[in-house]
Design a protein around this motif. Structure first.
Motif, mmCIF file in Angstrom:
data_model
loop_
_atom_site.group_PDB
_atom_site.id
_atom_site.type_symbol
_atom_site.label_atom_id
_atom_site.label_comp_id
_atom_site.label_asym_id
_atom_site.label_seq_id
_atom_site.Cartn_x
_atom_site.Cartn_y
_atom_site.Cartn_z
ATOM 1 N N ALA A 105 35.223 48.789 38.798
ATOM 2 C CA ALA A 105 36.497 48.694 39.078
ATOM 3 C C ALA A 105 37.722 48.482 38.046
ATOM 4 N N LYS A 106 37.678 49.609 36.965
ATOM 5 C CA LYS A 106 37.792 50.069 36.925
ATOM 6 C C LYS A 106 38.712 51.405 36.642
ATOM 7 N N MET A 107 37.675 51.628 37.238
ATOM 8 C CA MET A 107 37.994 53.274 36.930
ATOM 9 C C MET A 107 38.857 52.967 38.892
ATOM 10 N N GLU A 108 38.589 52.284 39.860
ATOM 11 C CA GLU A 108 39.561 51.810 41.074
ATOM 12 C C GLU A 108 39.168 52.676 42.113
ATOM 13 N N HIS A 109 37.551 53.082 41.758
ATOM 14 C CA HIS A 109 37.028 53.499 42.795
ATOM 15 C C HIS A 109 36.308 52.750 43.586
ATOM 16 N N PRO A 110 36.827 52.876 45.330
ATOM 17 C CA PRO A 110 36.724 52.460 46.206
ATOM 18 C C PRO A 110 35.120 52.243 46.836
ATOM 19 N N ASN A 141 33.021 38.878 34.107
ATOM 20 C CA ASN A 141 33.415 40.377 34.205
ATOM 21 C C ASN A 141 33.422 40.541 35.796
ATOM 22 N N VAL A 142 32.126 40.009 36.543
ATOM 23 C CA VAL A 142 32.002 40.132 37.743
ATOM 24 C C VAL A 142 33.034 39.781 38.994
ATOM 25 N N ALA A 143 33.418 38.549 37.833
ATOM 26 C CA ALA A 143 34.937 37.377 38.958
ATOM 27 C C ALA A 143 35.158 38.951 38.463
ATOM 28 N N TRP A 144 36.177 39.502 37.878
ATOM 29 C CA TRP A 144 37.347 39.979 37.323
ATOM 30 C C TRP A 144 37.128 41.343 38.408
ATOM 31 N N SER A 145 35.285 41.933 38.325
ATOM 32 C CA SER A 145 35.594 43.006 39.516
ATOM 33 C C SER A 145 35.693 42.575 40.522
ATOM 34 N N SER A 187 37.538 40.902 41.181
ATOM 35 C CA SER A 187 39.426 40.556 42.425
ATOM 36 C C SER A 187 39.584 41.917 42.469
ATOM 37 N N LYS A 188 39.503 43.148 42.153
ATOM 38 C CA LYS A 188 39.970 44.556 42.016
ATOM 39 C C LYS A 188 39.662 44.969 43.052
ATOM 40 N N SER A 204 32.782 39.179 48.950
ATOM 41 C CA SER A 204 33.053 38.125 47.804
ATOM 42 C C SER A 204 33.351 37.086 47.918
ATOM 43 N N ASN A 205 33.976 36.559 48.919
ATOM 44 C CA ASN A 205 34.244 34.958 48.810
ATOM 45 C C ASN A 205 32.613 34.274 48.714
#
Length: 152
Positions: A44-49, A75-79, A81-82, A88-89
């Motif tokens: 998520a930080k790297m925005e690597h899909p 951290n899981v929730a943040w990731s 959400s990105k 994810s739901n």
């Protein structure tokens, strides 16, 4: 995670992240909560899909969220959400349920930053229906309002 921190200075590492995901995919069931949280955070930080990889990690994590620490859950929730994967739901439902029912860490065990991350992550994906979860966020944040920083 270290690669996610230094990578912006080094350029594009998408091939490396793809190879890591490919190698990790068959091992997902062996990952402990820290591994899952760190891997999701790094991608998520790297925005690597890698939606299929995120989806597999989210599905693996969902039934074991009670084993995650407050920081790992944040951290899981943040990731998620990105880069929300299809599952994810269900992961957000499970996080909210486990936190409210205190089957995992209670909201009182989250740092003020962790509470802010949880609230932001749930709101960012439009996961606002669980009023017990939001009441818990409100209660926990209100109890430590003096600890909240300007970004929280």
């Amino acid at each position: 995670c270290a690669l996610a921190e230094i990578s912006p200075r080094l350029g594009d590492h998408s091939t490396l992240f793809d190879k890591i995901a490919d190698a990790a995919f068959p091992l997902i069931r062996t990952f402990d909560p820290q591994h899952v949280a760190n891997i999701l955070w790094a991608y998520a930080k790297m925005e690597h899909p890698r939606p299929e990889f995120f989806d597999a990690l989210a599905k693996e994590a969902a039934p074991r969220l009670r084993d995650f620490s407050a920081q790992q859950l944040a951290n899981v929730a943040w990731s998620l959400s990105k880069q929300p994967p299809p599952s994810s739901n269900a992961a957000f439902d499970r996080i909210a349920e486990d936190v409210v029912m205190t089957r995992g860490p209670s909201l009182d065990s989250f740092t003020s930053q962790g509470l802010a991350m949880m609230a932001h992550s749930f709101a960012a994906v439009g996961h606002v229906a669980n009023t017990d979860f939001w009441d818990g966020i409100d209660r926990a944040a209100t109890a430590r309002v003096s600890e909240l920083g300007p970004l929280e």
